[in-house]
Design an enzyme around this catalytic site. Structure first.
Site, PDB file in Angstrom:
ATOM      1  N   SER A   1       0.857  -1.187   0.000  1.00 53.81           N
ATOM      2  CA  SER A   1       0.000   0.000   0.000  1.00 53.81           C
ATOM      3  C   SER A   1       0.888   1.229   0.000  1.00 53.81           C
ATOM      4  CB  SER A   1      -0.891   0.000   1.245  1.00 53.81           C
ATOM      5  OG  SER A   1      -1.468   1.265   1.465  1.00 53.81           O
TER       6      SER A   1
ATOM      7  N   TYR B   1      -0.614  -0.667  10.805  1.00 57.06           N
ATOM      8  CA  TYR B   1      -0.967  -0.957   9.411  1.00 57.06           C
ATOM      9  C   TYR B   1       0.194  -0.609   8.483  1.00 57.06           C
ATOM     10  CZ  TYR B   1      -3.349  -0.799   4.907  1.00 57.06           C
ATOM     11  OH  TYR B   1      -3.705  -1.014   3.596  1.00 57.06           O
TER      12      TYR B   1
END
Length: 290
Positions: free
Chosen positions: A137, A163
């Site tokens: 990501s 994350y």
């Protein structure tokens, strides 16, 4: 690859793909495009009820297999039953969830997004003929992997930091695997992709104020189908380059056709790369031998 789209996917007839987390979002759109191109796709999912619904829509070349990346026993069971495949797509993930633990005691995001996929790849790589694609990501830029506390047992938990750490781990894993394949004289590829800013279905589950922010942001996000394009390019394009990070090429990597993506220089930190690989082997009880 300017303007590359699903119309540019080569015929995939006779090829088999595993897509983790293919019951919704990016995974479902990836599976859909692959089936449309003639491939057989195994939807490897924790939620098999949702996956069954997707498979019925996609038709006879789509099938469902149970896989919970937050449980190493499930990962091993899935790997044991997997036949030979051409491509493994490590797509599944959780995003910025409250502190939780996997069945094996790992912090939920690192455990699901990275360690589960590390173990899965290690166990099934002997059955993979062509390539492995791992989803990272743009949020990997937040990654500050703490090798002394991967499980957030001593630090105050921060969901977005965790994350970012897991997505940095995905990027590093894909890059190091590519280097190891090359060093071993193995012609298979390891590639990494990210969807840019896409409405993937992960948004809205962080139990924080960011849920509302992301729901509004989705008004400006590209679709999950467009977000899947970098993954599809990495998984099918003959000229996709081993070890390369692919993502959207417009609006600072947030949307647009796929191409080579920049990444944080921290992903080149050899101490982190080596330490993460060793920790992943030790924590999962798996290793990748080439």
């Amino acid at each position: 690859m300017s303007g590359w789209s699903t119309k540019d996917i080569p015929d995939q007839s006779g090829r088999t793909f595993v897509v983790t987390g293919a019951n919704s979002g990016l995974g479902a759109e990836t599976a859909r495009a692959l089936v449309d191109a003639g491939a057989r796709v195994i939807l490897a999912c924790r939620n098999t009820v949702k996956a069954d619904a997707v498979a019925r829509e996609l038709g006879e070349r789509a099938e469902v297999a149970a896989l919970d990346l937050a449980d190493l026993a499930s990962v091993r069971s899935f790997a044991d039953g997997l036949p030979g495949v051409d491509v493994l797509i490590n797509n599944a993930g959780v995003m910025a969830v409250p502190l939780g633990r996997t069945a094996d005691g790992f912090e939920m995001q690192m455990g699901t997004n990275h360690l589960g996929h590390f173990a899965l790849t290690a166990l099934v790589l002997p059955k993979v003929a062509d390539r492995v694609v791992t989803l990272s990501s743009g949020m990997h830029q937040l990654g500050r992997i703490d090798l002394d506390d991967l499980g957030w047992e001593r630090r105050r938990y921060r969901a977005w930091q965790a994350y970012g750490d897991s997505k940095m781990a995905n990027l590093i894993f894909g890059q190091v695997l590519a280097e190891r394949l090359t060093a071993a004289g193995d012609s298979r590829k390891s590639l990494i992709a990210h969807p840019g800013y896409a409405a993937t279905g992960l948004q809205g589950h962080t139990e924080s104020i960011m849920d509302k922010v992301m729901v509004v942001g989705n008004l400006f996000a590209q679709s999950a189908a467009d977000g899947a394009l970098p993954t599809l390019f990495a998984a099918t394009a003959p000229d996709a380059v081993n070890g390369t990070f692919y993502g959207p090429t417009k609006l600072f990597g947030m949307r647009g056709a796929p191409g080579e993506s920049g990444f944080s220089g921290r992903a080149r930190d050899e101490r982190i790369r080596t330490g993460l690989w060793t920790a992943s082997e030790n924590l999962t009880g798996t290793s990748i031998t080439l």
